[in-house]
Write an enzyme that holds these catalytic residues in place. Structure first.
Site, PDB file in Angstrom:
ATOM      1  N   GLY A   1      20.173 -32.273 -39.250  1.00  0.00           N
ATOM      2  CA  GLY A   1      19.125 -31.265 -39.335  1.00  0.00           C
ATOM      3  C   GLY A   1      19.621 -29.838 -39.324  1.00  0.00           C
ATOM      4  O   GLY A   1      18.833 -28.903 -39.511  1.00  0.00           O
TER       5      GLY A   1
ATOM      6  N   ARG B   1       1.411 -13.051 -32.547  1.00  0.00           N
ATOM      7  CA  ARG B   1       0.316 -13.141 -31.574  1.00  0.00           C
ATOM      8  C   ARG B   1       0.825 -13.303 -30.139  1.00  0.00           C
ATOM      9  O   ARG B   1       0.035 -13.246 -29.198  1.00  0.00           O
ATOM     10  CB  ARG B   1      -0.615 -14.301 -31.955  1.00  0.00           C
ATOM     11  CG  ARG B   1      -1.495 -13.975 -33.166  1.00  0.00           C
ATOM     12  CD  ARG B   1      -2.280 -15.179 -33.655  1.00  0.00           C
ATOM     13  NE  ARG B   1      -1.422 -16.115 -34.387  1.00  0.00           N
ATOM     14  CZ  ARG B   1      -1.864 -17.236 -34.939  1.00  0.00           C
ATOM     15  NH1 ARG B   1      -3.147 -17.562 -34.817  1.00  0.00           N
ATOM     16  NH2 ARG B   1      -1.039 -18.022 -35.600  1.00  0.00           N
TER      17      ARG B   1
ATOM     18  N   ASP C   1     -13.827  -9.141 -34.006  1.00  0.00           N
ATOM     19  CA  ASP C   1     -13.632  -8.843 -32.579  1.00  0.00           C
ATOM     20  C   ASP C   1     -13.412  -7.341 -32.422  1.00  0.00           C
ATOM     21  O   ASP C   1     -13.268  -6.607 -33.399  1.00  0.00           O
ATOM     22  CB  ASP C   1     -12.452  -9.644 -31.989  1.00  0.00           C
ATOM     23  CG  ASP C   1     -11.181  -9.475 -32.801  1.00  0.00           C
ATOM     24  OD1 ASP C   1     -10.906  -8.348 -33.286  1.00  0.00           O
ATOM     25  OD2 ASP C   1     -10.457 -10.471 -32.978  1.00  0.00           O
TER      26      ASP C   1
ATOM     27  N   LYS D   1     -17.206 -11.409 -28.943  1.00  0.00           N
ATOM     28  CA  LYS D   1     -16.987 -12.810 -28.596  1.00  0.00           C
ATOM     29  C   LYS D   1     -16.032 -12.902 -27.413  1.00  0.00           C
ATOM     30  O   LYS D   1     -15.340 -11.951 -27.070  1.00  0.00           O
ATOM     31  CB  LYS D   1     -16.401 -13.583 -29.784  1.00  0.00           C
ATOM     32  CG  LYS D   1     -14.940 -13.257 -30.092  1.00  0.00           C
ATOM     33  CD  LYS D   1     -14.401 -14.143 -31.185  1.00  0.00           C
ATOM     34  CE  LYS D   1     -12.889 -14.051 -31.299  1.00  0.00           C
ATOM     35  NZ  LYS D   1     -12.384 -12.755 -31.666  1.00  0.00           N
TER      36      LYS D   1
ATOM     37  N   ARG E   1     -12.963 -15.660 -25.812  1.00  0.00           N
ATOM     38  CA  ARG E   1     -12.094 -16.762 -26.180  1.00  0.00           C
ATOM     39  C   ARG E   1     -11.635 -17.463 -24.899  1.00  0.00           C
ATOM     40  O   ARG E   1     -10.734 -16.990 -24.206  1.00  0.00           O
ATOM     41  CB  ARG E   1     -10.885 -16.246 -26.960  1.00  0.00           C
ATOM     42  CG  ARG E   1     -10.013 -17.347 -27.545  1.00  0.00           C
ATOM     43  CD  ARG E   1      -8.772 -16.758 -28.206  1.00  0.00           C
ATOM     44  NE  ARG E   1      -9.096 -15.941 -29.355  1.00  0.00           N
ATOM     45  CZ  ARG E   1      -9.283 -16.407 -30.585  1.00  0.00           C
ATOM     46  NH1 ARG E   1      -9.209 -17.704 -30.808  1.00  0.00           N
ATOM     47  NH2 ARG E   1      -9.537 -15.598 -31.580  1.00  0.00           N
TER      48      ARG E   1
ATOM     49  N   ASP F   1      -6.405 -18.728 -38.833  1.00  0.00           N
ATOM     50  CA  ASP F   1      -5.573 -19.851 -38.413  1.00  0.00           C
ATOM     51  C   ASP F   1      -6.372 -21.144 -38.529  1.00  0.00           C
ATOM     52  O   ASP F   1      -6.436 -21.760 -39.582  1.00  0.00           O
ATOM     53  CB  ASP F   1      -5.057 -19.611 -37.001  1.00  0.00           C
ATOM     54  CG  ASP F   1      -3.973 -20.595 -36.593  1.00  0.00           C
ATOM     55  OD1 ASP F   1      -3.753 -21.590 -37.305  1.00  0.00           O
ATOM     56  OD2 ASP F   1      -3.343 -20.382 -35.546  1.00  0.00           O
ATOM     57  N   THR F   2      -7.038 -21.571 -37.469  1.00  0.00           N
ATOM     58  CA  THR F   2      -7.814 -22.817 -37.522  1.00  0.00           C
ATOM     59  C   THR F   2      -9.203 -22.609 -38.109  1.00  0.00           C
ATOM     60  O   THR F   2      -9.926 -23.574 -38.331  1.00  0.00           O
ATOM     61  CB  THR F   2      -7.945 -23.431 -36.126  1.00  0.00           C
ATOM     62  OG1 THR F   2      -8.655 -22.510 -35.279  1.00  0.00           O
ATOM     63  CG2 THR F   2      -6.579 -23.717 -35.520  1.00  0.00           C
ATOM     64  N   ALA F   3      -9.582 -21.351 -38.332  1.00  0.00           N
ATOM     65  CA  ALA F   3     -10.868 -20.967 -38.946  1.00  0.00           C
ATOM     66  C   ALA F   3     -12.065 -21.197 -38.036  1.00  0.00           C
ATOM     67  O   ALA F   3     -13.202 -21.036 -38.466  1.00  0.00           O
ATOM     68  CB  ALA F   3     -11.084 -21.684 -40.282  1.00  0.00           C
TER      69      ALA F   3
ATOM     70  N   THR G   1     -13.050 -19.367 -35.378  1.00  0.00           N
ATOM     71  CA  THR G   1     -13.715 -18.087 -35.137  1.00  0.00           C
ATOM     72  C   THR G   1     -14.531 -17.657 -36.347  1.00  0.00           C
ATOM     73  O   THR G   1     -15.685 -17.251 -36.223  1.00  0.00           O
ATOM     74  CB  THR G   1     -12.673 -17.006 -34.807  1.00  0.00           C
ATOM     75  OG1 THR G   1     -11.996 -17.352 -33.600  1.00  0.00           O
ATOM     76  CG2 THR G   1     -13.341 -15.645 -34.619  1.00  0.00           C
TER      77      THR G   1
END
Length: 317
Positions: free
Chosen positions: A44, A102, A175, A198, A200, A228-230, A232
């Site tokens: 690897g 982040r 936000d 909002k 979190r 990212d994960t959508a 929000t």
């Protein structure tokens, strides 16, 4: 000897994270991509070979540190080291998407500041300059002791929305931290702004609390730096429609789109998700609701200006 005659030849290299964008940048600049190969040993480990001379050259490496984040960072560090040992005159890193951005502060006890660690690694390996786009936290610029040019995605996104000739626009920040970005977009589109308040409770989980601003009967454009994960954005779109918004568009610079993101976007009330190509989208993520704009002309122009010792700030106008 004049400053110009002492300049090294410009060479542009890319690694595995976003070869398509690198090719577009090279085409825009009218320069060939440098030859280098990235291979892996059976255990690897990554090996990189530069297939042409870089002695005395001013080298630019295009590499987003997106998924797989650690692998892409390691490729970048190894190539920087190889270029330094090959006597490149300067090593300039073009990071369209800066991973770990982040993790820019200690929010709780015993937490690392990983974006600072990445900055340290890049500098220690031999980077002379950083060129990036829409850092999640602008203060990350201060993590570097080498020059950093921080470009903005808002002009490109705003121009696309402007060409759609949408009526009754309201620009919304998802936000409080994104208000400055939303205001820049609103100024370009001559539209009012709104804010989604909002909380979190834990990472990648958001709960919409309140909408500040009038969105009833309006065409809403949510603007942010990362999707990212959508979760929000899906919640935000639902809340805006419930408050009477006519349509919801979303403009994002960096399409991380991990986990259930594509399914959420497909099933959401979002009319269109507009992103850039700072992160290359695989075919399975290229759904009809997503429009991807190229940042190649912006980055190509920035590289040219840096190489020619011209102002980069004009690109923000």
């Amino acid at each position: 000897m004049s400053p110009q005659s002492s300049r090294g030849q410009l060479q542009l290299f890319t690694l595995n994270s976003n070869k398509k964008l690198a090719r577009e940048i090279a085409e825009h600049m009218g320069v060939p991509l440098g030859e280098c190969t990235v291979t892996k040993f059976s255990d690897g480990e990554t090996q990189i070979n530069i297939e042409e001379s870089v002695r005395g050259c001013e080298v630019y490496i295009v590499q987003s540190t997106s998924e797989p984040v650690n692998e892409n960072i390691m490729e970048l560090l190894i190539l920087i080291d190889a270029l330094q040992r090959a006597s490149a005159k300067s090593i300039n890193i073009v990071i369209p998407y800066y991973g770990y951005a982040r993790q820019d502060r200690k929010a709780r006890s015993r937490e690392p500041i990983t974006s600072k660690l990445v900055a340290n690694l890049l500098e220690t390996s031999g980077a002379d300059r950083i060129l990036t786009l829409d850092l999640h936290a602008p203060q990350i610029q201060g993590f570097f002791d080498v020059p950093i040019d921080h470009l903005q995605g808002v002009p490109l996104l705003a121009e696309y929305i402007k060409q759609k000739n949408l009526e009754d626009l309201v620009i919304v920040s998802p936000d409080h931290g994104g208000v400055i970005r939303a205001r820049r977009m609103a100024e370009r589109l001559q539209a009012p702004i709104g804010i989604i308040d909002k909380r979190r409770p834990k990472p990648n989980v958001a709960e919409v609390m309140n909408i500040v601003g009038d969105v009833e009967g309006k065409t809403v454009v949510i603007v942010d730096d990362i999707i990212d994960t959508a979760g929000t954005i899906q919640l935000a779109a639902d809340a805006l429609i419930e408050k009477g918004a006519k349509e919801v568009y979303v403009c994002i610079t960096h399409p991380v789109l991990s986990g259930p993101a594509i399914e959420r976007i497909q099933n959401s009330q979002i009319k269109e998700l507009v992103v850039t190509n700072t992160i290359e989208l695989p075919e399975e993520k290229q759904i009809d609701k997503i429009t991807q704009l190229s940042v190649a002309p912006l980055l190509g122009e920035a590289i040219t200006r840096i190489y020619e010792n011209q102002s980069v700030s004009i690109l923000f106008d």
